[in-house]
Motif scaffolding. Structure first.
Motif: not given
Length: 525
Positions: A119-135
């Motif tokens: 199994f692979v775990l992508p290192v996810f730096w997502g957050a509610p603040s980062e949904q915008a395409t210019n984030a």
């Protein structure tokens, strides 16, 4: 090892656009509304899991951390703002080297199959603040659909590529576009934390999930980025996930810095040496020379020997899960994927040891000078005299040469903390398969009141790091008598698999302003 300064320069530049190059605020920014799930795979039902498959607790599994933030077109995480090379190691080819490339993801997944990765775990730096395409961190979202497409293509070819779980890079609890520093004991903090996990799985069809006993795998990075936390954030996440994802509850492995109950514990830093608090971590070495602003830190690969040694240590006391740290973190030189510097050497080594692990193979203990010895020892002084036992310096324990009671020795001063450690390593030829009952003799100068104990790499599963810091039953009272004394400690069920800091097997635990130590003898009991 990653820390708050981990953000590589290309990312830092992106964040700087949003917050003026500084993530410090005179006053806390207002709490913005948390957006709904980013992806379509929410409000799931049992039918959505018809094609899903799950690992079980009986399976021996190999996972890896997947850094997918690179883009050859935009130079993200490839070139520093000053034009210098941002990578210590490099991919074998720069063609399609991008989180947006299905071809690149498919190649990496195929190589993971060759390496025996489950199994692979992508290192996810997502957050509610980062949904915008210019984030600045939107690449975390943009890179997942191509990864899913790549895995889908391999499934259509009749292959069995690694399943996808989540490595939640909790750096975003402090470093994010909205300038929030999240307190996970608050309602807003809990919703933010959960929304990050929700967003990730909302973008991955359930047929691709990596699950353990039907529960999607989530590993957490350090708690240090949260302003505060407690058990409620995990409880909240489980309840909300259950509502949004068809009754499923995530299987959460928390980094050891989290002060809470999770399904398992994991320790970041395996690239520096094996760590195993329940989920093991190991890697090929470390070198962050290309990362600007960091103090030098290099753990040499030694032509692959460092990686093999840590696999051997792991196989002597394996857990069910082991994480390879990392698949492709080129900035810090912890990559095992195909690279310009090492070719496919580490893919082949990973395959070799992953296969041995799944077969249940246990390495024999090497014969050597101390195989038949009844004891090993070390005499401490300006130049230690090691005889199968040696001193190891660490940040929390580095005794200096000294003299007390007309004898050369070493002095440990504990300073304001009032406690410290003296670490020791042991020749492998003295060790035996299974647990051993040993006796440790410590010659010390009783210079100050306090207490002296021993922690050893043992069999107490309730002790920190899966027994790595098992406590000896004895504690010796220090009285400040200004005389040389000898303390004796028993080490029942000792395994001595180099599981402590810096690969040590045992350590003296000093709860006193200072202590002078001269001779240490470890005997078979």
């Amino acid at each position: 090892m990653r820390n708050a300064g981990f953000i590589a320069q290309p990312m830092a530049a992106a964040v700087a656009v949003a917050v003026g190059g500084c993530l410090c605020f005179a006053a806390a920014p207002p709490e913005r509304e948390i957006p709904p799930a980013f992806g379509p795979y929410v409000n799931l039902t049992a039918a959505d899991f018809a094609e899903a498959r799950s690992f079980t607790r009986a399976d021996r599994l190999v996972g890896t951390y997947y850094f997918y933030w690179y883009c050859v077109r935009t130079k993200e995480h490839i070139v520093n703002p000053d034009g210098s090379d941002a990578l210590t190691d490099h991919p074998a080819s720069m063609e399609d080297f991008s989180y947006r490339s299905v071809r690149w993801h498919q190649k990496e997944l195929s190589d993971m199959m060759d390496a025996g990765i489950d199994f692979v775990l992508p290192v996810f730096w997502g957050a509610p603040s980062e949904q915008a395409t210019n984030a600045g961190l939107h690449w975390s979202y943009a890179g997942l659909p191509p990864l899913v497409q790549a895995r889908e293509a391999l499934l259509r070819q009749g292959k069995n590529p690694p399943r996808i779980g989540l490595f939640y890079d909790t750096s975003t609890l402090r470093h994010n576009r909205w300038g929030q520093h999240l307190d996970l004991t608050t309602d807003y903090g809990k919703r933010w934390f959960y929304a990050t996990i929700r967003d990730f799985f909302s973008m991955i069809p359930p047929k691709h999930w990596a699950m353990l006993d039907g529960r999607p795998i989530v590993l957490l990075y350090s708690a240090a980025f949260a302003k505060n936390h407690d058990q409620s954030v995990i409880d909240y996440t489980r309840e909300q996930f259950k509502k949004d994802f068809g009754g499923r509850v995530p299987w959460i492995g928390a980094e050891v810095s989290w002060r809470l109950q999770a399904d398992a514990k994991v320790a970041w830093g395996g690239a520096l040496g094996l760590r195993n608090p329940g989920i093991a971590s190991l890697g090929p070495g470390y070198d962050h020379s290309a990362v600007p602003g960091r103090a030098p830190l290099v753990v040499p690969r030694a032509g692959g020997r460092f990686y093999e040694t840590n696999w051997i240590k792991f196989l002597r006391r394996p857990s069910k899960l082991v994480m390879v740290e990392t698949w492709n973190e080129f900035h810090e030189g912890t990559d095992v994927c195909e690279s310009k510097e090492y070719g496919r050497q580490y893919i082949e080594l990973t395959r070799k040891y992953a296969t041995l692990f799944k077969q249940g193979w246990m390495p024999p203990w090497p014969p050597g000078r101390f195989t038949r010895a009844s004891a090993v020892s070390v005499v401490l002084g300006p130049a230690d005299q090691a005889d199968g036992l040696w001193r190891i310096d660490n940040e929390d324990g580095a005794p200096v040469p000294a003299r007390a009671g007309e004898r050369d020795c070493r002095l440990l001063r504990t300073g304001a903390r009032g406690h410290g450690y003296v670490y020791f390593g042991l020749d492998d030829s003295f060790k035996r398969a299974g647990a051993m009952n040993l006796k440790l003799e410590v010659e010390y100068f009783d210079s100050a009141a306090g207490a002296l104990g021993v922690e050893f790499d043992g069999s107490d599963s309730a002790a920190p790091f899966g027994g790595a810091y098992t406590r000896s039953p004895e504690t010796v009272k220090l009285t400040g008598s200004k005389t040389w004394k000898t303390a004796v400690f028993t080490l029942p069920g000792a395994r001595l698999l180099n599981s402590q800091n810096r690969g040590a097997d045992l350590r003296l635990v000093v709860q006193a302003p200072e202590i002078y130590v001269r001779r240490i003898v470890l005997r078979r009991n």
